[in-house]
Each structure stands twice: as structure tokens, then as C-alpha cells.
Design an enzyme around this catalytic site. Structure first.
Site, mmCIF file in Angstrom:
data_model
loop_
_atom_site.group_PDB
_atom_site.id
_atom_site.type_symbol
_atom_site.label_atom_id
_atom_site.label_comp_id
_atom_site.label_asym_id
_atom_site.label_seq_id
_atom_site.Cartn_x
_atom_site.Cartn_y
_atom_site.Cartn_z
ATOM 1 N N GLU A 208 50.966 35.828 25.253
ATOM 2 C CA GLU A 208 51.400 37.212 25.477
ATOM 3 C C GLU A 208 52.918 37.381 25.317
ATOM 4 O OE1 GLU A 208 49.603 38.265 29.307
ATOM 5 O OE2 GLU A 208 47.797 38.906 28.246
ATOM 6 N N ASP A 281 39.670 36.897 30.903
ATOM 7 C CA ASP A 281 40.769 37.262 31.790
ATOM 8 C C ASP A 281 40.310 37.920 33.094
ATOM 9 O OD1 ASP A 281 43.257 37.686 32.790
ATOM 10 O OD2 ASP A 281 43.820 39.280 31.414
ATOM 11 N N GLU A 309 43.271 43.007 40.005
ATOM 12 C CA GLU A 309 43.717 43.660 38.771
ATOM 13 C C GLU A 309 42.576 44.397 38.086
ATOM 14 O OE1 GLU A 309 45.481 41.020 35.860
ATOM 15 O OE2 GLU A 309 45.406 42.555 34.286
HETATM 16 C C1 GCV Z 1 51.099 37.795 34.287
HETATM 17 C C2 GCV Z 1 46.613 39.376 32.109
HETATM 18 C C3 GCV Z 1 47.386 40.367 32.930
HETATM 19 C C4 GCV Z 1 48.882 40.141 32.834
HETATM 20 C C5 GCV Z 1 49.156 38.686 33.235
HETATM 21 C C6 GCV Z 1 48.363 37.779 32.323
HETATM 22 C C7 GCV Z 1 48.516 36.318 32.707
HETATM 23 O O1 GCV Z 1 46.798 39.615 30.744
HETATM 24 O O2 GCV Z 1 47.034 41.660 32.544
HETATM 25 O O3 GCV Z 1 49.526 41.045 33.688
HETATM 26 O O4 GCV Z 1 50.518 38.398 33.168
HETATM 27 O O5 GCV Z 1 46.999 38.086 32.420
HETATM 28 O O6 GCV Z 1 47.685 35.842 33.457
HETATM 29 O O7 GCV Z 1 49.448 35.679 32.259
#
Ligand code: GCV
Length: 607
Positions: A208, A281, A309
């Protein structure tokens, strides 16, 4: 001794040392009104003391104890996704407790963690800023570490792999470059000077947009091993995350496996690969990540997400122990070496935003100590210690808690659906969200693949063949639509709308019923809570009631948005024997709640 002196109301307690007892383990023996806690370490004695206090608080018989305990994992660690400016990524309980660390509050934090056996904490977000390693930040980390140390909690930090460039001014962060290694050595020495029992680093690399060794033509193993070598002489570890995916791949669910399996056996002994429980995720339901049953020569730890989340943030009551237990139905506890949980903690007075979200922090700690504990047991323990020992509350609310995760799956994403969340946030549904220019694997249609024929992602041998990453006979079972567990149906199959389900219904009818079942369950949770008024103080009663009302309304939003949208593909009627949608699809498509990833919508989907 402090904890017992202040809170124990029973007979005398003797604390005894005995070398033969496992690290952090203890025994408790009560005879003739006197209890003896025996352990090999201070931490073990403390855990024993908290065990006694737990039993007392639960109104259990503490006169005839003969207990022997030891944790399943040496490392039971929270991951805070806290940023230096005080925001908490995917945090729904206020701002970071580490922004302006308050000694009183951190003492409570330490005690809460220690009381459930948590012994490590990563202070900052895995999306780490290079400044996390500045001397000023390290001073703060030292202050926090000093406060947590008496409770057996070690401090860890997330690091940005490009820190040597961004913080150190070097031209590269190549892990094989001598000046880079020298930079890390110096930095690590500085850390240990301040925090002699520092635990180590957590790293999100080449994921990411975060930097990593692959930016320099190196592998994850090169990056992790360099840091591990630097930390080794100080006794530190590297938790290297396997959360990687890129838009070019045919299937996001396969990527962590594809990238990490070839590296199995190449990591140093003080590296642990930290793997999310599922291959995508933290969805409400995912199959387990196949890395867990395939990596044989590399220590692995599981990463669960305590913060909700994808499960209604701090508005929905969703007790997560059943989800984590489900993981351990597939992955034997002994296959992983440690457990990490993404914290749901902020500076809200009630810590977690929702009173019942505290139960997830509690459950994480209890399961990291003993992953075979039953969800009912954990819910029962928590309710008794948090509210009352009155069974008129404990029994019905244990039921609510243990059913709540399945209910959330039903009203959000039943039968294997996943990642059909809104574009700007992960609170509610937007299965139609697919604006031009957005990465395909960041849009719901990539995951649900709805069309005139059916619904679901074909991951069978005729599709992306993700099933192949699972061992036999599971792989074959998942590959065949007739034997694939229905809870994972659209995860692995593109299911025809008229496919016959085990219930005898068509797939479309079953989908409709599942969504509606979720709505009815959410309403039942509210009704059950409404009857709890006599057993709960007014403030907590009102606050939980407010949230359960939001949850019941949001469940209707989820059901209506998903069914009305999928109906545009199935062209089939909503079954007559269920409640029909009350919303209008076009209006739902126009409405969105404007929240960032640091917020909980105070009223859910209410306009
Ligand atoms: C910390 C997902 C979440 C992100 C998070 C990522 C991760 O994509 O939406 O907010 O980033 O996981 O676990 O690195």
C-alpha cells in the site's frame, strides 16, 4: 502485591518462586483459607494474582483452588495504528493515548493489558512515519516503556523502511548497503540505551505504498534479515508483515502466498512473519490465509484486528471471539508462534468507543493466552467482571455476544461475500462503487463479480485457482461447489442465482433470507438489551441502547443496499416470506456518510 493488597478480599496469599514453572506461567493452590501463587518470574506471579482477582470478581469459589496455567504464546502483543499527530488509523475511540502520554491513564492501560496476559505493545502505526525513530519520539517511547515495564509489557515500534533516507539523509535504504546497515546499528543502539528491554520492530514493507527492500531490488527476506541481524545482539525481534498485494495480480487473495512461500526458510530465527488471519483483509468472514498451513520453515504469527474497521466501527456490537476461534478451527494453535491484535483503544473515557468493544480487547488477551477458550466462557467472564454476576443479565447477553458476529456477517456479507464496502470508508455498503481510475482491487465489483448469471469470485481451478494454495483434502473440498462450505460459497465460486442450496432454497432466496436474518438478529439484540435496564447503570444502559439502535438501522441499510443492487443482476423477486426492503436503491446510491478513516459516524446511516 499491589494489586492483591488493593483488591483481594479473601484470605492470605503467599507469593512463591519456583524455577521449574514455565515463563509467565503459575500455579495457585488454596488450602485452609490460604492461597499460594507459585511462578518462576515476577510476571508469572502477577498473572496469578490477576487470575485470583478475576475469580473473585466473577463470584467464583476461591476456597479450593488448584490451578496450573501457562500461556500458549510467549508473545501476546497489541498493534496500535497511532499516528504522531494523534489520529488513529481505523480507530474509533478518540485520539491516540500515546500523543500526550498521561501516567495515570497509562497505568490503567498497563493493568488492563496485564490482567488478560498481554505482554507487548507496538506504539505506532504500521504505516510508519520516519519520525517514529527521531530522538524526540524515542524519548517518548522510553517514557511509556518505563510506565508499562512493571506490568511486564515490552514496547515495540513500527518502522518505515526508508528511514535511513528520510531521517538519516542517506542516498539509499538498500538493506545490503553498508552505510544503511551502519545507520540502523546506530539507531538501534540508541533505542536500547533508552529502553534496555525494547522488544523490536514491526514492519509493513512494499505494501500500500510503503517503502521496502523490493524498491532496491532486494527481497522481503533481505530486508527482514538485515534488521534482525542488527537487533539480535540486543535480544530484539522483527515482526515482518505479509500483507502485500498489487493491482497487476489476477487475485489479491493469492498474493501474500505467492510472494512469501518462495522465501520460506530464508528468514533469520529472530524474524516472525506476521500474517493477517485471512488472505484479503480482516473481512467479517474470510477463510484462513493459506500461508499458515504451507510455510513450514519460518516462524509465523497471526494478526487479528480488534478494532472494527470492517465490522461497524464503534457503533455495532460484534463480539469477535467466535471469529478468532473459527480461525483456530482450521489452523492449529501450535502452527503459529505468537498473536498480534490491532488495538481498538483511544482516549475516549470508555477506551474503545462502545462499551462492548472492550470485550474484544479482553477476548484478544484471553485467547492469546489460551486459544482453546470458548467464546461463551470469555463473554461470560467479561460480562460478570464488567456489569454484574446476575444471571438474568449474564445469560441473555452472553447469547447476544456469541451470536453477534454471525449476525453481522448475515446483514453485511453472508455466504462468502467480502469487501463490498463504501469507497471512502469501511463502515457501510456500496457494492456498486467502481469509479473510473480507481484501482480495481479497491472496488467491490472486483470481489463480488455480480452478473446476470450469478454472484461470487471464481477461485476454483477453473478460475484463479486460489484453492490450490490450501492443503488436501481441503483444497478439493473448496474447489467443488457441492462440498465447499456454504459460508465460503461466493468466496470461492461464481454461484448461479438459481443454484440449489442445502436448505432447498435457490441461492438468490438464501441470500435474501440471510440478509434479512441479520436484520432480525440485530433487532433482537436491541430488544434483549432493552430488558437489561434493571441490571445496568443508567449511563451505560443508555449509551449501549443508543448504539444498538444504530446497529439495527444500519443492518436494514446493509440488507437493502445489497439486495436491491444484486437484484439488478438476478432479476429475481425478493421472497414473499421475508421483510422487504424499505429503501430505494437510487436514493441509497446518492447518499453517503462523509467520514475519514479516523472516525466513527455518530449516528450511523441516519440522515
Ligand atoms: C494500516 C487495510 C486498512 C489500512 C491498513 C492496512 C494494513 O488496508 O484499510 O488502514 O493500514 O490494512 O493492515 O496495513
Amino acid at each position: 502485591m499491589d494489586e492483591l493488597k488493593q483488591h483481594w478480599k479473601g484470605g492470605p496469599v503467599v507469593l512463591k518462586r519456583q524455577k521449574s514453572i514455565a515463563k509467565d506461567g503459575y500455579t495457585i493452590l488454596t488450602e485452609g483459607g490460604k492461597s499460594t501463587i507459585t511462578a518462576s518470574t515476577d510476571a508469572g506471579l502477577m498473572y496469578g494474582a490477576f487470575h485470583l482477582l478475576r475469580l473473585q470478581q466473577m463470584g467464583a469459589d476461591v476456597d479450593h483452588l488448584n490451578i496450573s496455567e501457562k500461556p500458549a504464546y510467549d508473545l501476546r502483543i497489541l498493534n496500535h495504528w497511532d499516528n504522531p499527530n494523534g489520529t488513529v488509523e481505523r480507530g474509533f475511540a478518540g485520539r491516540s493515548i500515546f500523543l500526550n502520554p498521561d501516567a495515570q491513564r497509562l497505568l490503567i492501560y498497563a493493568r488492563a493489558n496485564a490482567s488478560v496476559g498481554i505482554n507487548g505493545t507496538v506504539l505506532n502505526n504500521v504505516n510508519a512515519k520516519p519520525e517514529a525513530l527521531s530522538t524526540e519520539s524515542l524519548q517518548k517511547a522510553k517514557y511509556i516503556a518505563d510506565l508499562l515495564r512493571p506490568y511486564g509489557i515490552h514496547v515495540y515500534l513500527s518502522v518505515n523502511f526508508a528511514s535511513p533516507i528520510k531521517l538519516g539523509g542517506l542516498a539509499t535504504a538498500d538493506p545490503l548497503d553498508k552505510s544503511v546497515v551502519a545507520w540502523w546499528k546506530k539507531k538501534v543502539a540508541e533505542i536500547y540505551q533508552l529502553i534496555p528491554d525494547f522488544g523490536g520492530f514491526l514492519v509493513k514493507a512494499n505494501s500500500e505504498g510503503e517503502p521496502g527492500p523490493c524498491d532496491f531490488g532486494r527481497t522481503h527476506a533481505d530486508g527482514a534479515n538485515m534488521l534482525a541481524d542488527v537487533l539480535k545482539k540486543h535480544g530484539g525481534i522483527v515482526m515482518w508483515r505479509a500483507f502485500v498485494y498489487n493491482p497487476q495480480s489476477s487475485d489479491r487473495a493469492k498474493q501474500a502466498y505467492e510472494e512469501f512461500m518462495p522465501l520460506d526458510g530464508q528468514f533469520r530465527s529472530n524474524v516472525i512473519i506476521q500474517i493477517k488471519n485471512g488472505p484479503v483483509d480482516f473481512q467479517p468472514r474470510e477463510p484462513y490465509s493459506p500461508l499458515f498451513t504451507s510455510m513450514q520453515k519460518t516462524p509465523m504469527m497471526v494478526e487479528f484486528q480488534i478494532t472494527q474497521e470492517y465490522l461497524g466501527a464503534a457503533n455495532h456490537l460484534v463480539f469477535l471471539a467466535p471469529m478468532w476461534q473459527e480461525f483456530f478451527d482450521y489452523v492449529k494453535p501450535g502452527q503459529v508462534k505468537a498473536m498480534a491484535g490491532v488495538a481498538n483503544i483511544g482516549d475516549d473515557t470508555n477506551w474503545c468507543g462502545h462499551h462492548f468493544a472492550q470485550a474484544n480487547w479482553y477476548a484478544f488477551g484471553r485467547l492469546a493466552w489460551n486459544p482453546t477458550l470458548k467464546s461463551e466462557t470469555i463473554a461470560d467472564e467479561w460480562l460478570r467482571q464488567t456489569f454484574t454476576n446476575d444471571n438474568r443479565m449474564v445469560k441473555p447477553m452472553t447469547k447476544v455476544m456469541t451470536e453477534s458476529r454471525e449476525a453481522a456477517v448475515n446483514y453485511m456479507m453472508p455466504l462468502g461475500l467480502h469487501h463490498i464496502f463504501a469507497g471512502g470508508h469501511h463502515y457501510g455498503p456500496e457494492p456498486w462503487y467502481a469509479p473510473a481510475g480507481v484501482r480495481r482491487d479497491w472496488t467491490p465489483p472486483y470481489y463480488h463479480r455480480a452478473d446476470a448469471e450469478g454472484l461470487g469470485f471464481d477461485r476454483t481451478s477453473k478460475g484463479t485457482n486460489a484453492v490450490e494454495q490450501y492443503p488436501q483434502p481441503l483444497s478439493t473440498q473448496l474447489n467443488d461447489i457441492a462440498t465447499c462450505p456454504e459460508i465460503f460459497l461466493t468466496w470461492f465460486h461464481h454461484v448461479p442465482w438459481t443454484y440449489k442450496m442445502r436448505s432447498g432454497r435457490t441461492f438468490w432466496d438464501e441470500l435474501c433470507h440471510k440478509y434479512d436474518q441479520g436484520v432480525q438478529e440485530a433487532r433482537q439484540f436491541l430488544a434483549t438489551w432493552d430488558a437489561m435496564q434493571p441490571y445496568v447503570d443508567k449511563q451505560r444502559f443508555d449509551e449501549v441502547q443508543h448504539k444498538l439502535r444504530i446497529q439495527a438501522r444500519d443492518a436494514v441499510w446493509w440488507r437493502d443496499a445489497c439486495l436491491l443492487y444484486f437484484q439488478t443482476f438476478s432479476q429475481l423477486p425478493i421472497p414473499a416470506d421475508m421483510e422487504h426492503p424499505v429503501h430505494n436503491l437510487d436514493e441509497m446510491k446518492k447518499y453517503s456518510i462523509r467520514i475519514t478513516m479516523y472516525e466513527n459516524p455518530p449516528y450511523g446511516y441516519t440522515k
